[in-house]
Design an enzyme around this catalytic site. Structure first.
Site, PDB file in Angstrom:
ATOM      1  N   GLY A  44      23.571  39.112  56.138  1.00  0.00           N
ATOM      2  CA  GLY A  44      24.641  38.366  55.481  1.00  0.00           C
ATOM      3  C   GLY A  44      25.639  37.832  56.484  1.00  0.00           C
ATOM      4  O   GLY A  44      26.155  38.569  57.312  1.00  0.00           O
ATOM      5  N   ALA A  96      35.944  30.571  48.062  1.00  0.00           N
ATOM      6  CA  ALA A  96      37.142  31.260  47.573  1.00  0.00           C
ATOM      7  C   ALA A  96      38.344  30.351  47.758  1.00  0.00           C
ATOM      8  O   ALA A  96      38.482  29.683  48.776  1.00  0.00           O
ATOM      9  CB  ALA A  96      37.331  32.579  48.290  1.00  0.00           C
ATOM     10  N   GLU A  97      39.177  30.336  46.750  1.00  0.00           N
ATOM     11  CA  GLU A  97      40.232  29.336  46.754  1.00  0.00           C
ATOM     12  C   GLU A  97      41.617  29.955  46.921  1.00  0.00           C
ATOM     13  O   GLU A  97      42.375  29.637  47.821  1.00  0.00           O
ATOM     14  CB  GLU A  97      40.166  28.526  45.448  1.00  0.00           C
ATOM     15  N   GLY A 157      43.479  33.020  47.475  1.00  0.00           N
ATOM     16  CA  GLY A 157      44.211  33.704  48.522  1.00  0.00           C
ATOM     17  C   GLY A 157      43.740  35.122  48.751  1.00  0.00           C
ATOM     18  O   GLY A 157      42.767  35.572  48.159  1.00  0.00           O
ATOM     19  N   PHE A 162      50.060  36.382  42.277  1.00  0.00           N
ATOM     20  CA  PHE A 162      48.682  36.337  41.794  1.00  0.00           C
ATOM     21  C   PHE A 162      48.541  37.264  40.599  1.00  0.00           C
ATOM     22  O   PHE A 162      49.391  38.140  40.386  1.00  0.00           O
ATOM     23  CB  PHE A 162      47.705  36.735  42.910  1.00  0.00           C
ATOM     24  N   GLN A 180      33.019  40.664  36.292  1.00  0.00           N
ATOM     25  CA  GLN A 180      34.283  39.983  36.002  1.00  0.00           C
ATOM     26  C   GLN A 180      34.072  38.561  35.497  1.00  0.00           C
ATOM     27  O   GLN A 180      33.374  37.771  36.116  1.00  0.00           O
ATOM     28  CB  GLN A 180      35.146  39.931  37.260  1.00  0.00           C
ATOM     29  N   HIS A 209      36.086  35.217  34.966  1.00  0.00           N
ATOM     30  CA  HIS A 209      37.325  34.549  35.354  1.00  0.00           C
ATOM     31  C   HIS A 209      37.719  33.655  34.197  1.00  0.00           C
ATOM     32  O   HIS A 209      36.875  32.950  33.651  1.00  0.00           O
ATOM     33  CB  HIS A 209      37.092  33.722  36.623  1.00  0.00           C
ATOM     34  N   LEU A 232      35.135  26.927  39.618  1.00  0.00           N
ATOM     35  CA  LEU A 232      36.345  27.706  39.410  1.00  0.00           C
ATOM     36  C   LEU A 232      37.604  26.858  39.589  1.00  0.00           C
ATOM     37  O   LEU A 232      37.727  26.106  40.540  1.00  0.00           O
ATOM     38  CB  LEU A 232      36.388  28.848  40.421  1.00  0.00           C
ATOM     39  N   GLU A 287      43.032  30.924  40.173  1.00  0.00           N
ATOM     40  CA  GLU A 287      44.177  31.580  39.576  1.00  0.00           C
ATOM     41  C   GLU A 287      45.484  31.058  40.187  1.00  0.00           C
ATOM     42  O   GLU A 287      46.547  31.127  39.567  1.00  0.00           O
ATOM     43  CB  GLU A 287      44.033  33.077  39.866  1.00  0.00           C
ATOM     44  N   ARG A 329      42.492  39.453  34.936  1.00  0.00           N
ATOM     45  CA  ARG A 329      41.446  38.550  34.452  1.00  0.00           C
ATOM     46  C   ARG A 329      40.706  39.075  33.238  1.00  0.00           C
ATOM     47  O   ARG A 329      40.342  38.312  32.345  1.00  0.00           O
ATOM     48  CB  ARG A 329      40.454  38.280  35.578  1.00  0.00           C
ATOM     49  N   HIS A 386      32.230  35.631  37.404  1.00  0.00           N
ATOM     50  CA  HIS A 386      32.859  35.309  38.662  1.00  0.00           C
ATOM     51  C   HIS A 386      32.586  36.322  39.764  1.00  0.00           C
ATOM     52  O   HIS A 386      32.373  35.964  40.915  1.00  0.00           O
ATOM     53  CB  HIS A 386      34.370  35.220  38.421  1.00  0.00           C
ATOM     54  N   ARG A 427      38.540  43.768  39.113  1.00  0.00           N
ATOM     55  CA  ARG A 427      39.152  43.421  40.392  1.00  0.00           C
ATOM     56  C   ARG A 427      40.356  42.530  40.164  1.00  0.00           C
ATOM     57  O   ARG A 427      40.315  41.636  39.315  1.00  0.00           O
ATOM     58  CB  ARG A 427      38.156  42.676  41.265  1.00  0.00           C
ATOM     59  N   ASN A 429      42.110  40.291  45.909  1.00  0.00           N
ATOM     60  CA  ASN A 429      41.803  41.550  46.587  1.00  0.00           C
ATOM     61  C   ASN A 429      40.452  41.508  47.287  1.00  0.00           C
ATOM     62  O   ASN A 429      40.181  42.328  48.149  1.00  0.00           O
ATOM     63  CB  ASN A 429      41.807  42.718  45.590  1.00  0.00           C
TER      64      ASN A 429
END
Ligand SMILES: Cc1cc2nc3c(=O)[nH]c(=O)nc-3n(C[C@H](O)[C@H](O)[C@H](O)COP(=O)(O)OP(=O)(O)OC[C@H]3O[C@@H](n4cnc5c(N)ncnc54)[C@H](O)[C@@H]3O)c2cc1C
Ligand code: SF4
Ligand code: F3S
Ligand code: FES
Lengths: 577, 132, 113, 252
Positions: A8, A45-46, A48, A113, A227, A229, A239, A242, A282, A350, A385, A389
């Site tokens: 990965g 990922a948008e 933060g 957030f 999860q 979203h 997405l 948030e 969420r 998500h 989550r 995080n």
């Protein structure tokens, strides 16, 4: 012989690679990735990355938010380590060049957030993951000794006698099937959103690492916690971060009403209030959507029911400054401009809270095998989550796994086992047979779709025992049918159909574990809501689900106690002070 | 990490690449203005030679030849095209910042074009009248 | 570090581009089109000679000539290589192009000084 | 009802012809076009069309994709002659079709629509695309200060998703693959202009095959889906390098 082989090249994998290279330059470290590292899904990922930086914030508060957000299913020792190290990791990223957004005096800026009581989410506009991944990737280029196997697909872990000895992988470009011997292996293969039909996740997120470990006997943990979203674009599932709500966006139903106030999430305020309304967690927001739908207050579209995300009052200036990517995505994929139009959104799969069971250093029960990132379950996310995080998680635990693996590789310099070769040979024959093609059977895509819809129906936002039980059968049947599928591509060069086939088998196994765990947990907690067991049941289920692969290939679920240090289980309170 | 597999397809050189898209053609035309820039200089040198050598009438006769006029009309078009493109592209290399605010390209371009007009006017003035 | 003449050539090229852009169109318009076509009268030879009398004007003209020629040489060098697939002959082509520019410069200097 | 049936129903009889360049090493001497009829769904990107082909019509088609949201940079292809991100280019832009999909120009073709981009990765490494600092590493207690204006100075160049559309659009690169090319130079500038960076990339940028190879065609900037403006990055460095060559004391 490779000392630390990382499967990965996303955030977790690259962070681990750098950690190894920095700990001991003499160690041979390699990163195997099915896509070029900078294409990994971390790039998407948008919003933060959370890390306490003062401003009246404390580590304890971040711990509490995380633990209550996870409905007390987090291992609190892991959360404490995570929260303590997250700020250092984010500063480390800054020192490597990450273009974090700034305050006017030059300090990094933070934003609120969901589910967080303080402003502690670092961001790089709304392309945080993109900048984070490219910074990491470009920083790894500095360490020229890191060996990269780009576009190699790992199909198997070589494990003998409870110890890992390497992996078997296909080089996509040539079709070469190789056994790569290694003293330690770190799985950092990301999540498994593709098990569901409607997800924010990229095509590559098929849960490979989870299945690789699971097949070799390592247990998966908390797989029922998937999860949703609350804000995905209806057709694509792309997405809308948030951060859009953190910057002041509102969720409204078809009557223009901020419906979250009806679900014990606080009262509407014109500006965002922390841990309240749109800044709730969420799981709760996605559940509220389902209730709105049942009340007939959502809007029907060709792609299912939606509510609206309203950003119009933020104005063009703020949208462009803080969440420009949201605007870009809406324009390209939804043909609308959030500065003037409402954005249709609906909950979308998500993130996977569960994953390969590891300890606080990323070690799995298989000796020499580590896991980090979304594919692992260290248990900082518990039953749900909190947004922002995950990016610090992949950094903190990527590094920890890297250091632990390096330490292990240094102290266990064993010789290459014979089994490596024979297991490698078997795997090679298996893959070559698959590549011979087959004109009988169903299409990969059709089976995949059926699996996805089965999961959506059974393991969605709300679950019911009887539906889950039926899904167990359906999945078993699909697995049976997947033994013979149509394979048209018989060439060696860049045979993506061969990969799709492996991924299908992997996803089916992952899907089974999700359903099995969900069926086993007879309570409602966080992202796991049972219509037949609507309350949280701490007496019976303040415990992780641990699922092993039984000899017959079916999942077998047990429970494992949760580690509680300082925060006894309590009520999750949002929007009420 | 590659198996030395040489079976990739390497497309041959496309000898008509500049005709493939409009923008490529425009680019090549832009570059070809340089030939006319060179010619303009040669012509200018001939003119200077004629002035200094006292043979301006002969030069004028040569310049009035239909071929010569035709070439120079094209040269005029080419040099004007050169001016427009060059002055438009100039701001790319120079990013001007005032108080952290980046001066937009069109402002610099506008400045360049104004300068072009002024200089042209000054030159014309001296050539045609001068201060007598 | 390997040294390359490109930055200097590029400065000449850019300077030439600017100068060419600013002065050439009007000169060509006047002397190449309007006067030969009789739309404007040719100025008296004495008027032009008087202009050239000024050292400043002559110096300026030499600068214009040098820069414009280098501009053209630079572009012709690259364009010919790209259009005609001659990149492997870069050195001779460069010598030819810049050589031409230098020759033109010498002519200009000899003419005016 | 599965997704696929829904797709067929919604699109009704409307289809669009998609012509895809196929190249199977060992089998084809050069790419050949294969045509497929794909349902013309209003919201479909070209990539959705390809996925439909792969899932329903011909499993042997190979191409790269992942994020389907324009950020991973893997789905660059030539669509009707232009380099495009196929996940951000929509089928209905092409009216009744046909749409011609070829691999990105300028790169060796590995298979079908998959090209070899290792050359770019080597080039990227060569410009040292990481933050270079002198002296001791500071402790991980405080960040380096950087004002929003200092961030703004390089931000645009940090937006590159390595999709390589710019390389494919640059005739210079296509003619001469030794050219360092737009994205690598833009990323070098991303660090050069970062107030925290103390490095110097003059040695790798001031070369005939680096910034001086660029003829300022400007197509790189035209096609860049992320508005990185590599053409500008290159021209700016040309000026920097030129000034440094004549004024040796001037830095960066
Ligand atoms: C759209 C979106 C937005 C998000 N926004 C945020 C946010 O704002 N804040 C936040 O904290 N979190 C966010 N998340 C979650 C977070 O981005 C992810 O959890 C995290 O990036 C996962 O990183 P990773 O390193 O574990 O895996 P990934 O980045 O997914 O990397 C997986 C790697 O494994 C490789 N791989 C997988 N299988 C194989 C195989 N069989 N063989 C070889 N290689 C393999 C892949 O090539 C890839 O390199 C978001 C997630 C999504 C989907
Ligand atoms: S500069 Fe633009 S076109 Fe080039 S690789 Fe980067 S994002 Fe793609
Ligand atoms: S297209 Fe090519 S020539 Fe230069 S300006 Fe862009 S790199
Ligand atoms: S699929 Fe990621 S950019 Fe298109």
């Amino acid at each position: 012989m490779i000392d630390v082989l990382i499967v990965g090249g996303g955030g977790a994998g690259l962070r681990a690679a750098i950690a190894v290279a920095e700990t001991d330059p003499a160690l041979k470290v390699a990163v195997v990735s099915k896509v070029y590292p900078m294409r990994s899904h971390t790039v998407s990922a948008e919003g933060g990355a959370a890390g306490v930086i003062g401003l009246g914030d404390t580590l304890d508060e971040h711990c509490y938010d995380t633990i209550s957000g996870g409905d007390w299913l987090c291992d609190q020792d892991a959360v404490e380590a995570f929260v303590a190290e997250a700020p250092e990791e984010l500063i480390q990223l800054e020192h490597w060049g990450c273009p974090w957004s700034r305050e006017s005096d030059g300090r990094v800026a933070v934003r609120p957030f969901g589910g967080m009581k303080k402003m502690r989410t670092w961001y790089a506009a709304d392309k945080t993951g993109f900048h984070l991944l490219h910074t990491l990737f470009q920083t790894t280029l500095k360490y020229q000794d890191i060996i990269r196997y780009d576009e190699w697909y790992v199909t198997k872990l070589v494990v003998d006698d409870g110890r890992v000895h390497g992996v078997v992988a296909v080089e996509l470009r040539t079709g070469r099937i190789e056994t790569i011997p290694a003293r330690t292996v770190i799985l950092a293969t990301g999540g498994c959103g593709k098990v569901f039909p409607f997800t924010t996740n990229a095509a590559i997120k098929t849960g490979d690492g989870m299945a690789l470990a699971y097949r070799e006997g390592a247990p998966l943990k908390d797989m029922e916690f998937v999860q949703y979203h609350p804000t995905g674009l209806p057709f694509t599932g792309i997405l809308i971060t948030e951060a859009a709500r953190a910057e002041g966006g509102w969720l409204i139903n078809k009557d223009g009403y901020r419906y979250l106030q009806d679900y014990d999430l606080g009262t509407p305020t014109p500006t965002p209030k922390l841990r309240s309304m749109e800044l709730g967690p969420r799981d709760r927001l996605s559940q509220a959507f389902v209730h709105e739908q049942h009340k007939g207050r959502t809007v029907d579209t060709p792609y299912g029911p939606v509510v609206y995300l309203d950003l119009r009052h933020l104005g063009e200036g703020k949208i462009d400054a803080r969440i420009p990517f949201v605007r870009e995505l809406c324009r390209s994929y939804q043909n609308l401009d959030p500065a003037t139009d409402l954005i249709p959104v609906r909950p979308v799969v998500h993130y996977m809270m569960g994953g390969v069971h590891t300890d606080i250093d990323g070690a799995t029960p298989i000796t020499g095998l580590y896991a980090a990132g979304e594919t692992a379950c260290v248990s900082i996310n518990g039953a749900n989550r909190l947004g922002s995080n995950s990016l610090p998680e992949i950094l903190v635990f990527g590094r920890r796994a890297g250091i632990a693996a390096a330490e292990f590789a240094r102290s266990h310099r064993g010789a290459e086992a014979v089994v490596v070769r024979s297991q490698g040979e078997d795997e090679r024959r298996r893959l070559e047979r698959a590549r011979e093609g087959s004109s009988r059977g169903e299409r990969i895509a059709d089976l995949r779709e059926q699996m996805q819809h089965t999961l959506e129906g059974a393991a969605g936002i709300y679950r019911a025992g009887d539906v889950l039980a039926k899904a167990v059968d359906t999945l078993a049947e699909l697995r049976e049918r997947s033994q013979e599928v149509r394979v048209e591509d018989t060439s060696t060069a860049f045979n993506t159909e061969l990969i799709s086939l492996q991924e299908l088998h992997i996803m089916l196994e992952i899907a089974q574990t999700i359903v099995a765990c969900a069926l086993n947990r007879q309570e409602s907690r966080g992202a796991h809501q049972r219509t037949d067991f609507t309350a949280r049941d701490d007496d019976a289920y303040l415990a992780h689900s641990l699922v092993h692969r039984a000899p017959d290939g079916t999942p077998s679920v047990g429970l494992l106690p949760v580690t509680i240090t300082r925060w006894p289980p309590g009520e999750r309170v949002y929007g009420r002070d | 990490m590659k198996a030395g597999d040489t079976s990739d397809y390497r497309p041959p050189r496309d000898n008509l690449w500049f005709a493939r898209t409009r923008n490529y053609t425009i680019f090549v035309l832009r570059e070809l203005t340089s030939v006319f820039v060179a010619w303009a200089i040669v012509y200018l040198l001939m003119l200077i030679g004629a002035v200094l050598g006292g043979s301006l009438p002969e030069f004028a006769a040569l310049a009035a030849g239909p071929w010569m006029v035709a070439v120079n009309v094209v040269t005029l078009a080419a040099t004007a095209y050169h001016s427009v493109t060059f002055l438009n592209l100039a701001p790319k290399a120079t990013v001007v910042r005032l108080d952290g605010y980046r001066l937009p390209g069109w402002m610099i371009q506008g400045g360049n074009h104004s300068l072009w007009l002024v200089i042209s006017a000054v030159i014309a003035f001296f050539v045609l009248r001068g201060f007598r | 570090m390997r040294r390359t003449p490109e930055p200097y050539l590029w400065l000449l090229f850019s300077g030439g581009g600017v100068v060419a852009a600013l002065v050439l169109p009007v000169l060509v318009l006047l002397f190449g089109v309007l006067m030969p076509l009789g739309i404007l009268d040719w100025p008296a030879p004495e008027h032009l000679a008087a202009l050239l009398d000024s050292v400043l004007v002559r110096l300026a003209l030499v600068v214009v000539v040098v820069l414009c020629l280098f501009h053209a040489a630079h572009r012709i060098r690259f364009t010919s290589e790209e259009l005609l697939d001659l990149a492997r002959f870069d050195l001779p082509i460069a010598l030819l192009c810049y050589g031409g520019a230098i020759a033109g410069t010498i002519v200009a200097v000899r003419l005016m000084f | 009802m599965t997704d696929t049936e829904a797709v067929r129903q919604e699109a009704g009889a409307r289809t669009i012809r998609v012509e895809v360049a196929r190249f199977r090493p060992g089998e084809d001497a050069e790419p050949v076009f294969q045509g497929y009829d794909v349902p013309l769904m209003t919201d479909w990107a070209v990539l959705d069309g390809l996925n439909y082909i792969k899932d329903q019509l011909d499993g042997s088609l190979s191409y790269r994709w992942s994020c389907r949201m324009g950020v991973c940079g893997s789905c660059g292809m030539t669509v009707n002659g232009e380099p495009r991100l196929t996940c951000g280019t929509f089928l209905n832009e092409y009216g009744d079709g046909p749409v011609r999909i070829e691999p990105l120009k300028g790169f060796p073709v590995i298979r079908d629509l998959v090209v070899d981009i290792d050359d770019f990765l080597t080039k990227l490494s060569s410009v040292r695309p990481w933050l270079i600092r002198e002296g001791e590493e500071p402790p991980l207690t405080a960040e380096y200060a950087q004002t929003p204006a200092q961030l703004e100075a390089y931000k645009q160049y940090s937006m590159c998703i390595n999709c390589l559309l710019c390389y494919s659009a640059c005739p210079i690169y296509v003619l001469d693959p030794d050219f360092l090319g737009p994205a690598a130079i833009a990323l070098a500038q991303r660090y050069n202009l970062d107030s925290r960076d103390m490095g110097d990339r003059f040695d790798v940028l001031n070369l005939e095959d680096a910034v001086w190879g660029c003829a300022f065609v400007g197509e790189c900037t035209e096609v860049c889906p992320k508005h990185v403006d590599p053409a500008e990055a290159i021209q700016r460095y040309k000026l920097t390098a030129a000034l440094r060559s004549v004024l040796p004391w001037s830095k960066k």
